[in-house]
Enzyme design. Structure first.
Site, mmCIF file in Angstrom:
data_model
loop_
_atom_site.group_PDB
_atom_site.id
_atom_site.type_symbol
_atom_site.label_atom_id
_atom_site.label_comp_id
_atom_site.label_asym_id
_atom_site.label_seq_id
_atom_site.Cartn_x
_atom_site.Cartn_y
_atom_site.Cartn_z
ATOM 1 N N PHE A 1 13.989 -3.591 16.229
ATOM 2 C CA PHE A 1 13.011 -3.220 17.259
ATOM 3 C C PHE A 1 13.624 -2.394 18.380
ATOM 4 C CE2 PHE A 1 12.250 -7.490 15.501
ATOM 5 C CZ PHE A 1 11.189 -7.174 14.671
ATOM 6 N N GLY B 1 12.520 -3.465 7.973
ATOM 7 C CA GLY B 1 11.390 -4.323 7.664
ATOM 8 C C GLY B 1 10.113 -3.508 7.752
ATOM 9 N N THR B 2 10.305 -2.223 8.038
ATOM 10 C CA THR B 2 9.186 -1.311 8.240
ATOM 11 C C THR B 2 8.520 -0.920 6.928
ATOM 12 O OG1 THR B 2 10.974 0.276 8.315
ATOM 13 C CG2 THR B 2 9.988 -0.342 10.401
ATOM 14 N N ALA C 1 9.124 7.435 8.520
ATOM 15 C CA ALA C 1 8.232 7.710 7.381
ATOM 16 C C ALA C 1 8.012 9.206 7.232
ATOM 17 C CB ALA C 1 6.902 6.975 7.565
ATOM 18 N N ARG D 1 -1.804 10.598 7.891
ATOM 19 C CA ARG D 1 -1.950 10.054 6.552
ATOM 20 C C ARG D 1 -1.251 8.696 6.444
ATOM 21 N NH1 ARG D 1 0.504 13.343 1.492
ATOM 22 N NH2 ARG D 1 -0.701 12.457 -0.212
ATOM 23 N N ILE D 2 -1.925 7.759 5.798
ATOM 24 C CA ILE D 2 -1.349 6.429 5.607
ATOM 25 C C ILE D 2 -0.766 6.361 4.200
ATOM 26 C CG2 ILE D 2 -1.831 3.942 5.591
ATOM 27 C CD1 ILE D 2 -2.064 5.415 8.367
ATOM 28 N N LEU D 3 0.546 6.187 4.112
ATOM 29 C CA LEU D 3 1.213 6.223 2.810
ATOM 30 C C LEU D 3 0.917 4.972 1.994
ATOM 31 C CD1 LEU D 3 4.680 7.554 4.009
ATOM 32 C CD2 LEU D 3 3.026 8.811 2.620
ATOM 33 N N PRO E 1 -1.312 1.497 2.644
ATOM 34 C CA PRO E 1 -2.173 0.718 3.552
ATOM 35 C C PRO E 1 -1.707 -0.724 3.744
ATOM 36 C CG PRO E 1 -3.502 1.923 1.960
ATOM 37 C CD PRO E 1 -2.067 2.095 1.537
ATOM 38 N N GLU F 1 5.378 1.959 16.341
ATOM 39 C CA GLU F 1 5.177 1.598 17.740
ATOM 40 C C GLU F 1 3.706 1.438 18.135
ATOM 41 O OE1 GLU F 1 8.583 2.135 18.938
ATOM 42 O OE2 GLU F 1 9.026 3.260 17.129
#
Lengths: 168, 754
Positions: free
Chosen positions: B246, B472-473, B515, B634-636, B638, B711
């Site tokens: 973090f 952990g992302t 990402a 864009r969401i790689l 979900p 974030e």
């Protein structure tokens, strides 16, 4: 200055312990915690040290059927005990425990560091019968901190298994 | 025939099995057994001054103790503080552990015990006698506010506030409706579940294999080579799993220095794991004071914004973050004055912590907007939308995309915002008052220079390598998705390697840029690999793909297929056989596009809706429902994306209600340096959290259209909780965390007391 501390090493003691079905005959210094014995002595590093004070639950293992913070247990005090750690949750053939499967399916972890403790707590919780409602699971899992904030997903995973097993 | 999409579909984590079986290895999991020495740190008991005398003889007499290092016998290391600079540190002189007798903060390391066992090292550390010469210290931000200053040297990568626009002072004087208030956010500690740790394995040839808790392997490698004067090939850093960070793992910390120093001096492998107490001596989110003034016309149009923030820093570095800029980024106004200053205290240097700066400024700004709405007698959502802007007025640029309004609409609908009564104290159930609040949030969408390598063999096994870390992302998983989709493979044929300085160079994973950046680099490497593979497939004259261009084929189910005639295809195996090579390796690159950066500003946005229930007699707050509606390109994946935002929301709830590093100004140290007394949310604190992603097409931000999600989940959440608590109780709490005493109005506001 603390006068009662003296520069000498600890006594050692004999201990037999069954860990994930394997029995061990050990000689350990008396000051060794169960957590440090598992990790540094037996190389079972799945159980994690997050605080060493029983505050975070990352070191939770199932000791004689009950979940405990292994960092608070002096190994020498549990001669003859049976320990189940995260490494012992899956079957010997590699098939995952239903809760392990559910954790993956519900994305119940991010960094994974608290996960062994969450799993051991969750497995013991199911066996203890404290998974009847969402509120009960939240309350009884509150000794296992997750800094990534995966709580809703951990709840979903435990609830799914509890329902399948008729424990919710 | 349709190409099977993986990007944009929910996928289980590829590292899931390793994480649920205990097989994933974190820093302290490497090198157990008798070969490794264990080290334990002794920390300073005073906040400032010097060590007059340090006696290690009793510690050295303990059987099993190998050595005790202090400033008196520390091996020679780099002389100049510049050698201790890391990749992302702020201006100033970084801490040099055990450098001399001086003490800069309570908790600075003063000795390192190295022993054959962990218990022995910890025990022996208690036997070290230290005599200090303490000097007066100052750890109180509010007391030092009159001494605040504008940092002389700006921190690289952090935008200072822009020049004032117009005259906020006179616009505020003339504004028919005004709101002026101060907001304070307590210092926080990251407290990842894994404490900071370093395991140094000294190999037979003297080379060092270092496992370090770091958000990017190269950051550790650069630091170690610079401080210890080692050549690049003498150090390899391997940290495949990081137990949360973090921001606390962006900079190398003292345990790295000490472990490497000991391993080199003793020519042994050394493991050094910080205790939870010691975790409170390396980094924290700075306590931050805000004063904000909003001026508006009677119709709610903002005429002036003045927002000043003062954050704390150490005596030795000017730590900086962006606190005030967000206010004008979110809301348009003709007269704007934004200021950001620092106060030096005798504490360790603060550090980036999840969305550094943003939730602090957002707490002030988004609380103030609610208070203004109250004065105007309008719905706080309507006031926000009325002042929303499609232009970044801070940088004076257009946004690459900004679907905040769409996100807001989806979120409001899901939450049921239109049923919200305007007046506070309007909803109640039993002994609990119920309130609904909302806030907006924004975070930068950035690209950082990344390299990636992709390798493919004839059996369709693909290996992807990037040096950055997965904290952990979900980086392992999204990179596997990107490579599998590009090369037409199933996910289980792709192995992703991360956190290794032997892999192509990448920066630390932070700022929500991984990402977009690592993903684009992998995508680029795959494109190059596909071009080579097509060439290989066309080697034979009778190839069905003869003459086909790369854009005319697709890679699907381990075959290369001509799109206009799917019957014409070459299997990977045939392509490799024809090319005569057992495997193909391709390197890819990605980085910021400077022309786009000149013209556009790029951000993620969110609207957070919160239901809080407050026990009227006990003042206990429960956040029972959160809808976080996010526009982030864009969401790689979900599934992991939702988890990222849920995690951010949990952090926001912690910031709002629980998290507070409490300084003891007499001792000059944090009092609650453990996680029983430094509260973070637990299972029982967290209820329903709903995440919505608004559709946002944006190919300017990054080649993949990705903006990043690490974030944005936290940014507006604490403010939304505060606004919900006001709506429930009618009491406005301007200081975080909103502990029971504050919710009940029993504690005078600290910002008003002086």
């Amino acid at each position: 200055m603390p006068d009662d501390l003296s520069p000498r090493g600890p006594e050692t003691v004999a201990l037999s312990l069954t860990v994930n079905g394997t029995s061990h005959s050990l000689h350990i210094p008396v000051w060794t915690t169960l957590l440090d014995l598992l990790r540094e002595g037996l190389g079972l590093t799945g159980s994690k040290k997050g605080c060493d004070h029983g505050q975070c639950g990352a070191c939770t293992v199932i000791l004689d059927g009950k979940r405990v913070n292994s960092c608070l247990v002096l190994a020498a005090s549990r001669d003859g005990s049976e320990v189940r750690t995260v490494e012992g949750l899956a079957s010997p053939d590699g098939a995952l425990h239903p809760l392990q499967e559910a954790f993956i399916k519900h994305d119940a972890f991010q960094c994974g560091y608290c996960t062994p403790g969450q799993l051991c707590s969750g497995v013991a919780l199911l066996e203890e019968g404290h998974t009847r409602t969402e509120e009960e699971i939240r309350e009884w899992m509150s000794g296992n901190l997750c800094r990534c904030g995966a709580y809703p997903n951990i709840l979903a995973a435990i609830l799914e298994v509890a329902r399948k097993e008729g424990r919710a | 025939m349709m190409h099977h999409p993986l990007i944009g579909t929910p996928q289980d984590r590829v590292d899931g099995r390793a994480k649920v079986t205990g097989a994933a290895r974190y820093v302290a999991d490497f090198e157990t057994g008798a070969e490794v020495l264990h080290a334990h740190v002794l920390n300073s008991a005073i906040a400032t001054g010097r060590i007059r005398r340090i006696d290690t003889s009793r510690a050295l007499a303990v059987p099993g103790v190998v050595e005790v290092f202090t400033h008196e016998n520390r091996p020679r290391t780099a002389w100049f503080s510049s050698a201790y600079k890391d990749d992302v540190g702020p201006p100033g002189k970084p801490l040099r552990p055990l450098y001399d007798a001086s003490i800069a903060y309570s908790g600075e390391p003063v000795a390192l015990v190295v022993a054959e066992s962990y218990e022995t090292a910890r025990y022996a550390a208690n036997l070290i006698e230290v005599e200090y010469e303490a000097k007066p210290h100052e750890t109180d931000l509010l007391k030092q506010l009159p001494n605040s200053y504008v940092p002389k040297k700006r921190r690289s990568g952090i935008n200072p506030p822009p020049r004032p626009k117009g005259s906020a002072a006179s616009a505020l004087e003339n504004a028919p409706v005004k709101h002026v208030a101060r907001y304070l956010i307590a210092a926080e500690h990251h407290n990842p579940m894994e404490t900071h740790a370093t395991t140094v394995i000294r190999e037979a040839d003297g080379k060092l294999l270092i496992h370090d808790k770091i958000q990017g392997a190269y950051a550790t490698k650069h630091y170690v080579c610079s401080v210890f004067g080692l050549s690049e090939d003498a150090v390899r850093v391997v940290s495949p799993f990081i137990g949360g960070a973090f921001g606390s793992g962006l900079r190398p910390h003292y345990q790295l220095f000490l472990a490497v120093m000991a391993a080199m001096a003793l020519e042994r492998s050394v493991k050094l794991v910080l205790t939870r107490d010691q975790q409170f001596t390396i980094a924290h989110r700075p306590e931050t004071w805000n004063e904000i003034a909003l001026g508006a016309k009677p119709d709610g149009t903002l005429s002036a914004i003045r927002h000043k923030a003062v954050g704390s820093t150490s005596r030795y570095e000017d730590y900086q973050e962006a606190v005030v800029n967000w206010t004008n980024l979110l809301y348009s106004a003709p007269d704007v004055e934004l200021e950001y200053e620092l106060v030096q205290l005798d504490i360790e240097t603060p550090s980036d912590m999840r969305a550094p700066g943003a939730p602090l400024g957002a707490f002030a700004a988004e609380s103030a907007m609610d208070e203004l709405a109250e004065k105007l007698g309008v719905d706080p959502l309507a006031l926000r939308l009325h002042n929303d802007t499609q232009i970044d007025e801070v940088m004076n640029k257009y946004h690459t995309s900004k679907e905040l309004r769409a996100a807001c609409q989806l979120g409001a609908e899901r939450f049921g915002w239109r049923h919200r009564p305007l007046a506070p104290r309007s909803m109640r159930q039993g002994r609990e008052l119920i309130g609904w609040g909302l806030a907006f949030g924004a975070w930068e969408a950035q690209m950082q220079k990344h390299a990636a390598r992709v390798m493919l063999d004839a059996e369709g096994h693909c290996t992807v390598g990037v040096a950055t870390a997965d904290l952990g992302t979900g980086t392992y998983t999204i990179l596997a998705q990107i490579a599998a989709e590009a090369l037409g493979l199933s996910m289980n044929k792709v192995t992703v390697l991360l956190g290794d300085s032997a892999l192509p160079q990448a920066p630390v994973s932070g700022g929500s840029w991984t990402a977009a950046s690592a993903g684009s680099a992998v995508h680029d490497a795959c494109a190059r690999l596909k071009a080579e593979l097509l060439l290989a497939a066309q080697t034979r004259n009778d190839s069905p793909l003869v003459g086909a261009k790369l854009e005319e084929v697709m890679f699907d189910r381990e075959r290369i297929v001509l799109m206009r005639d799917p019957m014409r295809a070459v299997s990977l195996q045939a392509a490799f056989a024809a090319g005569g090579r057992p495997r193909i390796v391709a390197d890819g690159q990605a980085g910021p596009d400077q022309l786009t950066q000149l013209r556009y500003s790029s951000h993620t946005h969110s609207a957070v809706f919160v239901e809080a229930r407050v026990d009227e007699e006990l003042g206990q707050v429960r956040v029972t429902r959160v809808v976080s509606a996010v526009a982030a390109g864009r969401i790689l994946n979900p599934k992991t994306a939702r988890s990222q935002v849920v995690g951010g929301v949990v952090w926001g709830i912690g910031m709002a209600l629980h998290e507070e590093a409490m300084p003891d100004h007499n001792l000059g140290r944090w009092m609650n340096h453990n996680i029983a007394e430094y509260h973070i949310p637990v299972h029982a604190d967290i209820h329903e959290i709903d995440v919505i992603f608004a559709e946002e097409k944006d190919l300017l931000t990054s080649p993949l259209g990705v903006k990043g999600l690490g974030e944005i989940g936290i940014v507006g959440t604490a403010a939304a909780v505060a606004n919900a608590v006001w709506h429930a109780t009618g009491r406005r709490v301007r200081e975080l965390p909103m502990t029971i005493d504050k919710v009940l109005g029993l504690t005078p506001a600290r910002t008003e007391a002086r």
